[in-house]
Write an enzyme that holds these catalytic residues in place. Structure first.
Site, PDB file in Angstrom:
ATOM      1  N   ASN A   9      30.141 -13.003 -25.380  1.00  0.00           N
ATOM      2  CA  ASN A   9      30.008 -13.740 -24.123  1.00  0.00           C
ATOM      3  C   ASN A   9      29.893 -12.706 -22.998  1.00  0.00           C
ATOM      4  O   ASN A   9      30.883 -12.124 -22.589  1.00  0.00           O
ATOM      5  CB  ASN A   9      31.259 -14.621 -23.947  1.00  0.00           C
ATOM      6  CG  ASN A   9      31.273 -15.343 -22.617  1.00  0.00           C
ATOM      7  OD1 ASN A   9      30.294 -15.349 -21.882  1.00  0.00           O
ATOM      8  ND2 ASN A   9      32.417 -15.956 -22.305  1.00  0.00           N
ATOM      9  N   TRP A  10      28.669 -12.521 -22.551  1.00  0.00           N
ATOM     10  CA  TRP A  10      28.438 -11.464 -21.552  1.00  0.00           C
ATOM     11  C   TRP A  10      28.921 -11.851 -20.157  1.00  0.00           C
ATOM     12  O   TRP A  10      28.946 -11.023 -19.255  1.00  0.00           O
ATOM     13  CB  TRP A  10      26.946 -11.100 -21.499  1.00  0.00           C
ATOM     14  CG  TRP A  10      26.397 -10.486 -22.752  1.00  0.00           C
ATOM     15  CD1 TRP A  10      27.066 -10.257 -23.933  1.00  0.00           C
ATOM     16  CD2 TRP A  10      25.062 -10.013 -22.965  1.00  0.00           C
ATOM     17  NE1 TRP A  10      26.225  -9.679 -24.854  1.00  0.00           N
ATOM     18  CE2 TRP A  10      24.983  -9.515 -24.287  1.00  0.00           C
ATOM     19  CE3 TRP A  10      23.914  -9.978 -22.172  1.00  0.00           C
ATOM     20  CZ2 TRP A  10      23.810  -8.975 -24.824  1.00  0.00           C
ATOM     21  CZ3 TRP A  10      22.748  -9.445 -22.704  1.00  0.00           C
ATOM     22  CH2 TRP A  10      22.702  -8.944 -24.016  1.00  0.00           C
ATOM     23  N   LYS A  11      29.211 -13.133 -19.963  1.00  0.00           N
ATOM     24  CA  LYS A  11      29.646 -13.636 -18.649  1.00  0.00           C
ATOM     25  C   LYS A  11      28.644 -13.212 -17.568  1.00  0.00           C
ATOM     26  O   LYS A  11      27.452 -13.112 -17.847  1.00  0.00           O
ATOM     27  CB  LYS A  11      31.073 -13.164 -18.348  1.00  0.00           C
ATOM     28  CG  LYS A  11      32.028 -13.512 -19.501  1.00  0.00           C
ATOM     29  CD  LYS A  11      33.478 -13.344 -19.168  1.00  0.00           C
ATOM     30  CE  LYS A  11      34.310 -13.709 -20.387  1.00  0.00           C
ATOM     31  NZ  LYS A  11      35.747 -13.605 -20.144  1.00  0.00           N
ATOM     32  N   HIS A  96      34.449 -23.140 -21.496  1.00  0.00           N
ATOM     33  CA  HIS A  96      35.175 -21.879 -21.331  1.00  0.00           C
ATOM     34  C   HIS A  96      36.209 -22.047 -20.227  1.00  0.00           C
ATOM     35  O   HIS A  96      35.970 -22.735 -19.236  1.00  0.00           O
ATOM     36  CB  HIS A  96      34.192 -20.756 -20.983  1.00  0.00           C
ATOM     37  CG  HIS A  96      34.822 -19.405 -21.056  1.00  0.00           C
ATOM     38  ND1 HIS A  96      35.628 -18.918 -20.050  1.00  0.00           N
ATOM     39  CD2 HIS A  96      34.819 -18.462 -22.026  1.00  0.00           C
ATOM     40  CE1 HIS A  96      36.079 -17.723 -20.407  1.00  0.00           C
ATOM     41  NE2 HIS A  96      35.599 -17.427 -21.599  1.00  0.00           N
ATOM     42  N   GLU A  98      37.089 -20.227 -17.879  1.00  0.00           N
ATOM     43  CA  GLU A  98      36.627 -19.853 -16.534  1.00  0.00           C
ATOM     44  C   GLU A  98      35.840 -20.993 -15.900  1.00  0.00           C
ATOM     45  O   GLU A  98      35.893 -21.208 -14.692  1.00  0.00           O
ATOM     46  CB  GLU A  98      35.793 -18.554 -16.620  1.00  0.00           C
ATOM     47  CG  GLU A  98      36.687 -17.349 -16.880  1.00  0.00           C
ATOM     48  CD  GLU A  98      36.033 -16.212 -17.658  1.00  0.00           C
ATOM     49  OE1 GLU A  98      34.794 -16.167 -17.762  1.00  0.00           O
ATOM     50  OE2 GLU A  98      36.788 -15.359 -18.169  1.00  0.00           O
ATOM     51  N   GLU A 168      40.881 -19.702 -27.163  1.00  0.00           N
ATOM     52  CA  GLU A 168      41.058 -18.569 -26.264  1.00  0.00           C
ATOM     53  C   GLU A 168      42.257 -18.810 -25.360  1.00  0.00           C
ATOM     54  O   GLU A 168      42.154 -19.562 -24.377  1.00  0.00           O
ATOM     55  CB  GLU A 168      39.807 -18.389 -25.392  1.00  0.00           C
ATOM     56  CG  GLU A 168      38.550 -18.146 -26.185  1.00  0.00           C
ATOM     57  CD  GLU A 168      37.470 -17.477 -25.325  1.00  0.00           C
ATOM     58  OE1 GLU A 168      36.990 -16.419 -25.744  1.00  0.00           O
ATOM     59  OE2 GLU A 168      37.146 -18.004 -24.243  1.00  0.00           O
ATOM     60  N   GLY A 174      40.451 -11.186 -20.838  1.00  0.00           N
ATOM     61  CA  GLY A 174      40.190 -10.106 -19.887  1.00  0.00           C
ATOM     62  C   GLY A 174      41.438  -9.388 -19.395  1.00  0.00           C
ATOM     63  O   GLY A 174      41.385  -8.605 -18.459  1.00  0.00           O
ATOM     64  N   SER A 213      40.590 -10.730 -25.303  1.00  0.00           N
ATOM     65  CA  SER A 213      40.830  -9.302 -25.533  1.00  0.00           C
ATOM     66  C   SER A 213      40.727  -8.906 -27.004  1.00  0.00           C
ATOM     67  O   SER A 213      41.480  -8.052 -27.476  1.00  0.00           O
ATOM     68  CB  SER A 213      42.184  -8.881 -24.936  1.00  0.00           C
ATOM     69  OG  SER A 213      42.193  -9.134 -23.537  1.00  0.00           O
ATOM     70  N   GLY A 234      34.431 -11.066 -25.062  1.00  0.00           N
ATOM     71  CA  GLY A 234      33.961 -10.859 -23.688  1.00  0.00           C
ATOM     72  C   GLY A 234      33.693  -9.382 -23.431  1.00  0.00           C
ATOM     73  O   GLY A 234      32.655  -8.844 -23.813  1.00  0.00           O
ATOM     74  N   GLY A 235      34.655  -8.718 -22.816  1.00  0.00           N
ATOM     75  CA  GLY A 235      34.498  -7.320 -22.407  1.00  0.00           C
ATOM     76  C   GLY A 235      33.930  -6.411 -23.484  1.00  0.00           C
ATOM     77  O   GLY A 235      33.002  -5.620 -23.219  1.00  0.00           O
TER      78      GLY A 235
END
Ligand code: PGA
Length: 250
Positions: A9-11, A96, A98, A168, A174, A213, A234-235
């Protein structure tokens, strides 16, 4: 056998040229990944067509990070499930945390989005997870159970068979903090048991990914758990090397 999936997930990260380069780097390392692991990349809408050209014809699946809750029409700024499927998108991340937190995404809206995505042949990667205060108050099972029931219990078994779930914990996204393998396994098993209440044996077929994470150093112990079928990353998905290392962690 449940599908093993590692989805990036590149966001809201990378410019288009950077995203294309990242996708090229992932594709270049694909041969290192066992063939039973399904890799997915989820760039932003702006990137999708060009990243699609990079991953087309490879085993990497293309995903969006969201889609509209209406079919088409006067919804300025929205992107429909049909638009996505028309350019070869296969998955869409929905719900998600977010989006729930910053963009008012409710379970009610998510029911519409999941249905529209499925109608277009997209596989929703449906996200659930509790916030820190909910975990501290020992409410995580209630919160996650409700997210599963209010959205996924509205589906037919035929629809459910095409959904992937991502657990999640919001407090791990993150933050560098990861759920322990025991915490993750416990709630993944709970999600599967909840699904079984409505869908019976089908629950055993549904891939449930862990997110929050997840990185090369912890992916292996997480993916070794009985009810963890991969990760939503993600990251660490922003570096091809780390993303591929995670995909090799089964
Ligand atoms: P993270 O994000 O890996 O950076 O914690 C995961 C996600 O939000 O999908």
């Amino acid at each position: 056998m449940r599908k093993k999936i590692v989805a990036g997930n590149w966001k809201m990260n990378t410019t288009v040229p950077e995203g294309v380069k990242l996708a090229q780097d992932v594709v270049a390392k694909l041969s290192e990944v066992p063939s039973d692991v399904n890799l997915v990349v989820a760039p932003s809408f702006v990137h999708i067509a060009q990243v699609g050209e990079v991953v087309n014809g490879t085993s990497v699946g293309l995903s969006a990070q969201n889609c509209a809750d209406e079919v088409k029409g006067a919804y300025t700024g929205e992107v429909s499930a049909q638009m996505l499927s028309s350019i070869g998108v296969k998955y869409v991340i929905l719900g998600h945390s977010e989006r729930r937190e910053y963009y008012g995404e409710t379970n009610e809206k998510l029911v519409k989005k999941v249905n529209l995505a499925l109608a277009e042949g997209l596989t929703p990667i449906f996200c659930v997870g509790e916030k820190l205060e909910e975990r501290k108050a020992d409410k995580h099972f209630d919160v996650v159970g409700e997210q599963v029931k209010e959205v996924l219990f509205t589906l037919s078994a035929e629809q459910m068979a095409n959904v992937v779930i991502a657990y999640e914990p919001v407090w791990a996204i993150g933050t560098g903090e990861t759920a322990t393998k025991e915490q993750a396994q416990e709630i993944h098993a709970f999600i599967r048991a909840t699904l079984a209440e409505k869908f019976g044996a089908l629950a055993e077929e549904i891939s449930i990914l862990y997110g929050g994470s997840c990185k090369p150093s912890n992916a292996q112990e997480l993916f070794a758990q009985k009810d963890i079928d991969g990760g939503l990353i993600g990251g660490a998905a922003l570096k091809a090397e780390d993303f591929i290392a995670i995909a090799k962690s089964f």
